[in-house]
Design an enzyme around this catalytic site. Structure first.
Site, PDB file in Angstrom:
ATOM      1  N   SER A  64      33.734  38.250  70.322  1.00 56.99           N
ATOM      2  CA  SER A  64      35.203  38.273  70.379  1.00 56.99           C
ATOM      3  C   SER A  64      35.894  37.997  69.048  1.00 56.99           C
ATOM      4  O   SER A  64      37.098  38.234  68.933  1.00 56.99           O
ATOM      5  CB  SER A  64      35.713  37.270  71.409  1.00 56.99           C
ATOM      6  OG  SER A  64      35.540  37.791  72.697  1.00 56.99           O
ATOM      7  N   LYS A  67      37.839  40.824  67.785  1.00 54.94           N
ATOM      8  CA  LYS A  67      39.149  41.213  68.349  1.00 54.94           C
ATOM      9  C   LYS A  67      40.275  41.028  67.332  1.00 54.94           C
ATOM     10  O   LYS A  67      41.283  41.734  67.363  1.00 54.94           O
ATOM     11  CB  LYS A  67      39.448  40.395  69.612  1.00 54.94           C
ATOM     12  CG  LYS A  67      38.523  40.720  70.788  1.00 54.94           C
ATOM     13  CD  LYS A  67      38.693  39.710  71.905  1.00 54.94           C
ATOM     14  CE  LYS A  67      37.796  39.995  73.101  1.00 54.94           C
ATOM     15  NZ  LYS A  67      37.791  38.891  74.078  1.00 54.94           N
ATOM     16  N   TYR A 189      34.622  49.437  72.451  1.00 57.07           N
ATOM     17  CA  TYR A 189      34.782  47.965  72.566  1.00 57.07           C
ATOM     18  C   TYR A 189      33.430  47.251  72.461  1.00 57.07           C
ATOM     19  O   TYR A 189      33.303  46.235  71.762  1.00 57.07           O
ATOM     20  CB  TYR A 189      35.492  47.642  73.891  1.00 57.07           C
ATOM     21  CG  TYR A 189      35.550  46.168  74.198  1.00 57.07           C
ATOM     22  CD1 TYR A 189      36.424  45.327  73.519  1.00 57.07           C
ATOM     23  CD2 TYR A 189      34.723  45.608  75.167  1.00 57.07           C
ATOM     24  CE1 TYR A 189      36.461  43.964  73.794  1.00 57.07           C
ATOM     25  CE2 TYR A 189      34.754  44.253  75.449  1.00 57.07           C
ATOM     26  CZ  TYR A 189      35.624  43.430  74.760  1.00 57.07           C
ATOM     27  OH  TYR A 189      35.654  42.084  75.022  1.00 57.07           O
ATOM     28  N   TYR A 240      41.074  31.080  74.284  1.00 49.49           N
ATOM     29  CA  TYR A 240      41.314  31.279  75.725  1.00 49.49           C
ATOM     30  C   TYR A 240      41.916  30.031  76.349  1.00 49.49           C
ATOM     31  O   TYR A 240      42.885  29.484  75.826  1.00 49.49           O
ATOM     32  CB  TYR A 240      40.008  31.700  76.422  1.00 49.49           C
ATOM     33  CG  TYR A 240      39.201  32.657  75.594  1.00 49.49           C
ATOM     34  CD1 TYR A 240      39.700  33.931  75.327  1.00 49.49           C
ATOM     35  CD2 TYR A 240      37.988  32.295  75.039  1.00 49.49           C
ATOM     36  CE1 TYR A 240      38.994  34.817  74.539  1.00 49.49           C
ATOM     37  CE2 TYR A 240      37.274  33.185  74.242  1.00 49.49           C
ATOM     38  CZ  TYR A 240      37.787  34.434  74.000  1.00 49.49           C
ATOM     39  OH  TYR A 240      37.092  35.292  73.222  1.00 49.49           O
ATOM     40  N   VAL A 258      31.339  34.715  72.017  1.00 44.91           N
ATOM     41  CA  VAL A 258      30.255  34.195  72.859  1.00 44.91           C
ATOM     42  C   VAL A 258      28.884  34.263  72.186  1.00 44.91           C
ATOM     43  O   VAL A 258      27.905  33.754  72.724  1.00 44.91           O
ATOM     44  CB  VAL A 258      30.177  34.868  74.257  1.00 44.91           C
ATOM     45  CG1 VAL A 258      31.337  34.461  75.124  1.00 44.91           C
ATOM     46  CG2 VAL A 258      30.049  36.370  74.145  1.00 44.91           C
TER      47      VAL A 258
HETATM   48  N1  GLN Z   1      31.924  41.298  74.445  1.00 47.65           N
HETATM   49  C1  GLN Z   1      32.231  40.074  75.127  1.00 47.65           C
HETATM   50  C2  GLN Z   1      32.843  40.364  76.486  1.00 47.65           C
HETATM   51  O1  GLN Z   1      33.605  41.270  76.594  1.00 47.65           O
HETATM   52  C3  GLN Z   1      33.173  39.260  74.283  1.00 47.65           C
HETATM   53  C4  GLN Z   1      33.555  37.954  74.940  1.00 47.65           C
HETATM   54  C5  GLN Z   1      33.706  36.808  73.995  1.00 47.65           C
HETATM   55  O2  GLN Z   1      33.133  36.759  72.915  1.00 47.65           O
HETATM   56  N2  GLN Z   1      34.441  35.788  74.444  1.00 47.65           N
HETATM   57  O3  GLN Z   1      32.571  39.728  77.453  1.00 47.65           O
END
Ligand code: GLN
Length: 304
Positions: A64, A67, A189, A240, A258
Site C-alpha cells: 500500500s 498508493k 493495481y 487506515y 502489508v
Molecule cells: N495489495 C494489498 C491489498 O490490496 C495492499 C494492502 C495494504 O498494503 N494495506 O490488500
C-alpha cells in the site's frame, strides 16, 4: 546538529530485542514466505545525507505504500479532477472495508484505502499509454534507479486470492466509478502493489514529498499544493483505522504496507523508511511503528 546515525543505532538495538508480537501477512500467500525477524531502517535528510541500520538494503513488497505514488501520478495526469471520484476523509475502517463504499454511493473515503486506490488505478489505466510500464518508469525516475521492478510472483499471488479487491472493484463498477473493466484495473493495481524495493530506495522516491515536489535530481514532479495535499492525506489516512494512533505516537505523515514497510516524513527535514514484516492487528508493522515513535521522541522532531 541532529545525530541521526546515533538514534538509528540505538533504535536498532532496542527494536531487535523486542519480542515479535505481530504476524506476517498471509492473505497474499507469497507475502507469508518472508521472515518475521527482519528489521531495517533508513533515513535521508533534506541535504541527501543518508543514515541506516539493519536490513535496509533488502527488498520487500511495498504494497500500500505504492498508493501514494499512484495518487501522485494521477494528480500529474488530471490534477484536481481526481477529487471528483474519491474523497479526502479518514475512513476509521480497515484498509479493505467495503461498507462505507456502499453507504456513500461508490465514492471511496480516500485514495489510500483499497477502494480509493482502485479508483486511482482506473484513472491511470485510462490516462497512460502503457499503464504498468509507465508507472514503473515514474517510480524509477523519482528514485533515479532503474533496478526497481515489480515482483511478478506477488502480483500473481494477490490476483489469485484478492477476492475482497474484486468485490470492491465490482461495487465501484456498479456505482459507475470505474471506467475500465475490473480485470484490467486490478491487474494494474496488483502490479503497483507488488513494487519490490528496499528502505533506501523508498527514501529515494519519497524525497520529493520533503523537497516541495522536486526529486533527488532537483526536477519538479508535483507542485507545492499537490505535495501539501498528498502529505495531508498520509497524515490523516495513511494508516487506515490506526491513523490517529500513528499521529499520536509518531507525529509524522506516512504510509504503511502489508509487506511490513512504513515510510514517514517531516517536510523540509527528512524522510525515513522502516521494514519489519510482522504486522499488528490493524495491518501496520508493529516494530516499524515502535521504531518511528522512538525516532521522533529521541530527535524531538515531528510536525507537532
Ligand atoms: N495489495 C494489498 C491489498 O490490496 C495492499 C494492502 C495494504 O498494503 N494495506 O490488500
Amino acid at each position: 546538529m541532529v545525530v541521526f546515525q546515533q538514534h538509528l543505532d540505538r533504535i536498532y538495538k532496542e527494536i531487535i530485542a523486542l519480542p515479535n508480537t505481530g504476524k506476517v501477512a498471509s492473505y497474499i500467500p507469497e507475502l507469508a514466505t518472508v521472515s518475521a525477524t527482519k528489521f531495517g531502517i533508513h533515513l535521508m535528510d533534506i541535504n541527501q545525507n543518508i543514515f541506516s541500520n539493519g536490513d535496509s538494503q533488502e527488498k520487500f513488497s511495498v504494497q500500500s505504500i505504492s498508493k501514494v505514488l499512484s495518487l501522485s501520478m494521477a494528480l500529474q495526469c488530471i490534477g484536481e479532477n481526481v477529487w471528483e471520484r474519491v474523497d479526502v476523509e479518514p475512513s476509521g475502517d480497515p484498509f479493505n472495508h467495503l461498507s462505507l463504499l456502499e453507504l456513500e454511493n461508490g465514492i471511496p473515503r480516500n485514495p489510500l484505502i483499497n477502494a480509493g486506490a482502485i479508483v486511482i488505478a482506473d484513472i491511470l489505466v485510462s490516462q497512460l499509454e502503457n499503464p504498468k510500464e509507465d508507472f514503473l518508469k515514474f517510480v524509477r525516475v523519482l528514485a533515479n534507479d532503474t533496478s526497481i521492478t515489480y515482483d511478478k510472483n506477488v502480483a500473481k499471488s494477490e490476483k489469485e486470492t484478492g477476492f475482497k479487491n474484486y468485490a470492491a472493484a465490482n461495487l465501484l463498477k456498479s456505482y459507475g466509478n470505474l471506467n475500465n473493466d475490473v480485470e484490467t484495473v486490478l491487474d494494474f493495481y496488483f502490479h503497483q502493489c507488488s513494487l519490490h524495493m528496499n528502505c533506501a530506495q523508498l527514501c529515494d522516491v519519497f524525497y520529493l514529498y520533503i523537497n516541495r515536489g522536486k526529486c533527488k535530481r532537483d526536477v519538479a514532479h508535483l507542485n507545492i499544493n499537490q505535495i501539501k495535499r498528498v502529505n495531508a492525506l498520509m497524515l490523516t489516512c495513511g494508516f487506515y483505522d490506526e491513523a490517529g494512533e500513528f499521529a499520536f505516537e509518531v507525529g509524522l505523515p506516512g504510509k504503511s504496507g502489508v509487506g511490513g514497510g512504513i515510510v514517514a516524513l517531516l517536510p523540509n527535514k527528512f524522510c525515513v523508511a522502516t521494514w519489519s514484516p510482522a504486522l499488528n492487528k490493524k495491518g501496520n508493522s508493529a516494530k516499524g511503528m515502535a521504531a518511528l515513535e522512538q525516532l521522533t521522541t529521541l530527535s524531538e522532531l515531528s510536525i507537532f
